[in-house]
Design an enzyme around this catalytic site. Structure first.
Site, short mmCIF file in Angstrom:
data_model
loop_
_atom_site.label_atom_id
_atom_site.label_comp_id
_atom_site.label_asym_id
_atom_site.label_seq_id
_atom_site.Cartn_x
_atom_site.Cartn_y
_atom_site.Cartn_z
N GLU A 112 -83.63 40.72 2.38
CA GLU A 112 -82.79 39.85 3.20
C GLU A 112 -81.61 39.34 2.36
O GLU A 112 -81.74 39.20 1.14
CB GLU A 112 -83.60 38.64 3.70
CG GLU A 112 -84.91 38.99 4.37
CD GLU A 112 -85.83 37.78 4.48
OE1 GLU A 112 -85.36 36.71 4.92
OE2 GLU A 112 -87.01 37.90 4.11
N LYS A 114 -79.35 36.68 0.57
CA LYS A 114 -79.66 35.38 -0.02
C LYS A 114 -78.57 34.39 0.38
O LYS A 114 -77.46 34.42 -0.15
CB LYS A 114 -79.75 35.49 -1.54
CG LYS A 114 -80.19 34.22 -2.25
CD LYS A 114 -80.31 34.45 -3.74
CE LYS A 114 -80.78 33.19 -4.46
NZ LYS A 114 -79.77 32.11 -4.36
N ASP A 116 -76.37 31.13 0.65
CA ASP A 116 -75.99 30.14 -0.37
C ASP A 116 -75.94 28.77 0.29
O ASP A 116 -74.89 28.32 0.76
CB ASP A 116 -74.64 30.52 -0.97
CG ASP A 116 -74.40 29.82 -2.30
OD1 ASP A 116 -75.35 29.21 -2.82
OD2 ASP A 116 -73.28 29.91 -2.83
N TYR A 224 -87.19 31.60 6.61
CA TYR A 224 -87.57 32.83 5.92
C TYR A 224 -89.00 32.83 5.38
O TYR A 224 -89.47 33.84 4.87
CB TYR A 224 -86.61 33.13 4.77
CG TYR A 224 -86.43 31.98 3.78
CD1 TYR A 224 -87.46 31.60 2.93
CD2 TYR A 224 -85.23 31.30 3.69
CE1 TYR A 224 -87.30 30.56 2.02
CE2 TYR A 224 -85.06 30.26 2.78
CZ TYR A 224 -86.10 29.90 1.95
OH TYR A 224 -85.95 28.87 1.06
N LYS A 312 -79.16 39.28 -7.77
CA LYS A 312 -77.90 38.54 -7.78
C LYS A 312 -76.71 39.50 -7.91
O LYS A 312 -76.73 40.43 -8.72
CB LYS A 312 -77.87 37.53 -8.94
CG LYS A 312 -79.03 36.53 -8.90
CD LYS A 312 -78.98 35.66 -7.66
CE LYS A 312 -77.87 34.64 -7.70
NZ LYS A 312 -78.08 33.58 -8.69
N CYS A 406 -49.13 6.76 -20.90
CA CYS A 406 -48.75 7.68 -19.84
C CYS A 406 -47.80 8.75 -20.38
O CYS A 406 -46.80 8.42 -21.02
CB CYS A 406 -48.09 6.90 -18.70
SG CYS A 406 -47.42 7.96 -17.39
N CYS A 409 -44.15 7.93 -18.65
CA CYS A 409 -43.35 6.72 -18.88
C CYS A 409 -43.73 5.97 -20.15
O CYS A 409 -43.04 5.02 -20.54
CB CYS A 409 -43.45 5.78 -17.68
SG CYS A 409 -45.09 5.03 -17.48
N CYS A 424 -52.12 5.16 -14.80
CA CYS A 424 -50.89 4.50 -15.22
C CYS A 424 -50.58 3.48 -14.13
O CYS A 424 -50.42 3.85 -12.96
CB CYS A 424 -49.75 5.50 -15.35
SG CYS A 424 -48.12 4.74 -15.51
N CYS A 429 -43.05 4.42 -12.86
CA CYS A 429 -43.26 5.63 -13.66
C CYS A 429 -42.60 6.82 -12.98
O CYS A 429 -42.82 7.07 -11.79
CB CYS A 429 -44.76 5.87 -13.81
SG CYS A 429 -45.18 7.47 -14.54
#
Length: 669
Positions: A112, A114, A116, A224, A312, A406, A409, A424, A429
């Protein structure tokens, strides 16, 4: 009275049968309108006789109160994980090991895809769904019963007259790829963070403390396996996959019977070739011995069964060098580290950068500049780095540290208590200004055609624009002096800026970039308040009365308009002539639709959802994004989502598109 009770029981059975026909067998026997009529009759009878409302009634799928946490649930039979194989040869080796172990010349397997998603267990007692839990560590999971009840493909009662006394069913909760994309598109439109991949969305949805949130997500389940079973005898996987649908439990119909290692390898290769065309994410195949008696003889090792293996697929990953980590500054001041990579192709797309989220994420993965890193792009989403290849380090790699000032600036960088982000706080800025300007001029906000990021960079770097209002102080002559801007382009941009001086209140609010306020929330606020002045003074308590507005959004709105710098920005925009057009009161407040709340789900054929929303708004009604007890109508187009089920569970009328149009065009509308 007795007749009512008999009718209630008959309606429940009939509706349950139709749900199985639709969601499990894919063979609907009646139209949606006929289903809605039966459902409405059941809702009415249960309203008259609340003492007869049963937990397995189709009306009871949604509405549980939010959980404080998820209690632990011990599995009677452990939910084991699978050993992995990574090639055709390793799958053939699995067949050889099984034949040697069991002394068989040949063994039949069932293969079957797989899925996810997230593994769960459903427990039925005398046919009634009583408990659902996650796999957890295999021995103990979390009780997510209330959330599982919202998934339409999971029956609340098994669809047979003589159900098993006890049945534990294992399966995968997942979300289809197209549904995942749709969820992310809506979140992007609302300015919300995107889900990384379908598995994360499925897992996160199932572990929501509020089942009503889960009900909004288009989750599915495919069964399943079984654990403990009392009252049912099944001896092979093939028998199981045939029996489960008869009970009303969904399975993935895409499976194959394999008679040897070559068959297994062929199925593995076929699924790998066809995976892009499947409606869901899959990262491999699962191979199981078909006969249960042979499974018992093979037994388990540690935390995995000997009799099954996961084949896999090659990972959708690539290894490349992390050349550098640079830091970008967003419009809210958040500093985001960005990985600069040697370009590499993953699933046909060249990747040269990836977001690293925050400093904690970098430290948790132990990423260092110069590392060879694994880049992944699963689910057609934004690429991300899963981690370094530490065994490839040569000593030249160096750790990353978030800058203390930052990069734009030079202001001090702070990390507020309870936050992972560094910020910041300087509202002037340049990097923050650039991002704010880009958002303000974007398509969902003022939609200033021709004002792109590179042009904004020039305007800020040359000192021509330092706040939003400065955009409207630019003249044609100034624009024409910019790089790559001739007289024609300058004239076009000047006209676009002039046109943008008058904008809808909703677009204006969205363009301001108020935290937690995406496009749909901005539209809701505009229609509720009607004017900018009214929104600027709105209270937290009033905001919380609005559908889809929670405490975080309410606090963000109040805090934004209370901030002195933001007030100066608004005053400056008004000074340069920007006008956020007030929302006129509904034209027909005396109609029966005035004040009604509509929710739209599925695809409408005669109009878009936005057009439908505007039509109900013109009649004094409101279009909202989620179903609640205050919803008056749900309009269901093609392939409606969980909102339609949520409405039926709450007894809210579900209208087809023709019914909706008839309602709009009726004299009382």
């Amino acid at each position: 009275m007795a007749d009512d009770r008999l009718e209630i029981e008959q309606l429940r059975r009939e509706l349950a049968r139709h749900i199985i026909n639709y969601h499990v067998l894919d063979r609907p026997a009646i139209s949606d309108a006929e289903y809605d009529s039966l459902y409405a009759r059941l809702v009415e009878l249960e309203r008259l006789h609340p003492e007869w409302v049963a937990t397995d009634s189709p009306t009871q799928r949604v509405g549980a109160t939010p959980a404080k946490d998820f209690p632990p649930v011990a599995h009677r039979v452990p939910m084991l994980s699978l050993a992995n194989a990574y090639s055709e040869d390793e799958l053939r080796d699995f067949d050889r090991r099984m034949r040697d172990l069991l002394g068989q010349d040949a063994i039949v397997y069932v293969a079957e895809p797989k899925l996810d998603g997230l593994s769960v267990e459903l427990v039925y007692e005398n046919g009634l769904f009583v408990r659902g839990s996650t796999r957890g560590d295999g021995a103990t999971g979390e009780d997510v019963t209330a959330n599982l009840r919202t998934i339409r493909s999971i029956p609340l009662r098994l669809g047979v007259d003589a159900p098993p006394a006890l049945l534990e069913v294992r399966g995968e909760v997942y979300i289809e790829t197209q549904a995942f994309r749709s969820v992310n598109e809506r979140r992007a439109a609302d300015g919300l963070p995107l889900f990384a991949n379908p598995r994360n969305l499925a897992a996160g949805s199932l572990r929501q403390l509020d089942p009503r949130v889960t009900a909004e997500r288009p989750l599915r389940m495919a069964c399943y396996d079984i654990g403990t079973a009392d009252g049912i005898t099944i001896s092979t996987q093939r028998e199981l996959l045939a029996a489960l649908p008869r009970l009303g439990l969904p399975v993935n119909p895409l499976f194959a019977v394999c008679e040897d290692g070559d068959d297994i390898a062929a199925f593995y290769c076929r699924m790998q070739d066809e995976r892009e065309g499947l409606p869901y994410e899959t990262d491999g195949v699962v191979i199981k011995i078909d006969r249960f008696d042979l499974r018992r003889k093979a037994g388990n090792v540690s935390r995995s069964p000997r009799w099954a293996v996961a084949g896999k697929f090659p990972a959708e990953q690539a290894v490349t060098r992390l050349r550098d980590i640079i830091v970008s500054v967003g419009r809210t001041g958040v500093l985001t580290p960005i990985a600069v990579l040697d370009p590499v192709r993953v699933r046909g797309v060249e990747i040269s950068s990836a977001t690293l989220h925050n400093e904690d994420d970098i430290q948790a993965k132990d990423l260092r500049i110069g590392d060879r890193v694994v880049v992944q792009r699963a689910g057609d989403v934004i690429p991300h780095i899963t981690g370094p290849r530490q065994e490839l380090r040569d000593g030249s790699e160096r750790p990353f540290a978030m800058p203390s000032s930052c990069p734009s600036c030079g202001s001090p960088v702070v990390r507020l208590e309870g936050e992972a982000a560094c910020r910041c706080l300087n509202t002037t800025c340049p990097a923050r200004i650039k991002q704010s300007l880009w958002h303000f001029a974007s398509k969902g906000a003022l939609d200033v055609d021709g004002l792109g990021e590179k042009l904004i960079d020039q305007l800020v770097d040359r000192g021509l624009v330092s706040r939003l209002g400065d955009l409207f102080r630019l003249d044609r002559e100034t624009l024409a002096e910019l790089d790559r801007m001739g007289p024609v382009s300058a004239d076009r941009l000047a006209r676009a800026l002039e046109d943008a001086r008058t904008v809808s209140l909703a677009r204006f609010l969205y363009g301001l970039g108020i935290p937690e306020v995406g496009a749909s929330t901005a539209d809701l606020l505009a229609r509720h308040a009607g004017s900018l002045d009214r929104i600027a003074g709105i209270s937290r308590d009033e905001l919380l009365t609005l559908p889809t507005v929670g405490p975080r959004t309410a606090d963000a709105v109040v805090d934004y308009f209370a901030n002195e710098e933001n007030r100066k920005t608004l005053a400056d925009l008004l000074e340069v002539g920007l006008r956020a057009a007030p929302v006129a009161p509904p034209a027909q407040t005396d109609g029966t639709l005035a004040g009604k709340r509509f929710v739209f789900t599925g695809t409408l054929s005669g109009m878009t959802r936005d057009e439908a929303a505007r039509r109900v708004q013109a009649l004094g009604a409101t279009a909202v994004g989620s179903v609640s007890r205050r919803t008056d109508y749900v309009v269901a187009g093609a392939e409606p989502g969980a909102k339609a089920d949520a409405a039926r569970a709450l007894g809210i009328p579900v209208l087809s598109e023709p019914d909706f149009i008839a309602l709009l065009e009726s004299p009382h509308g």
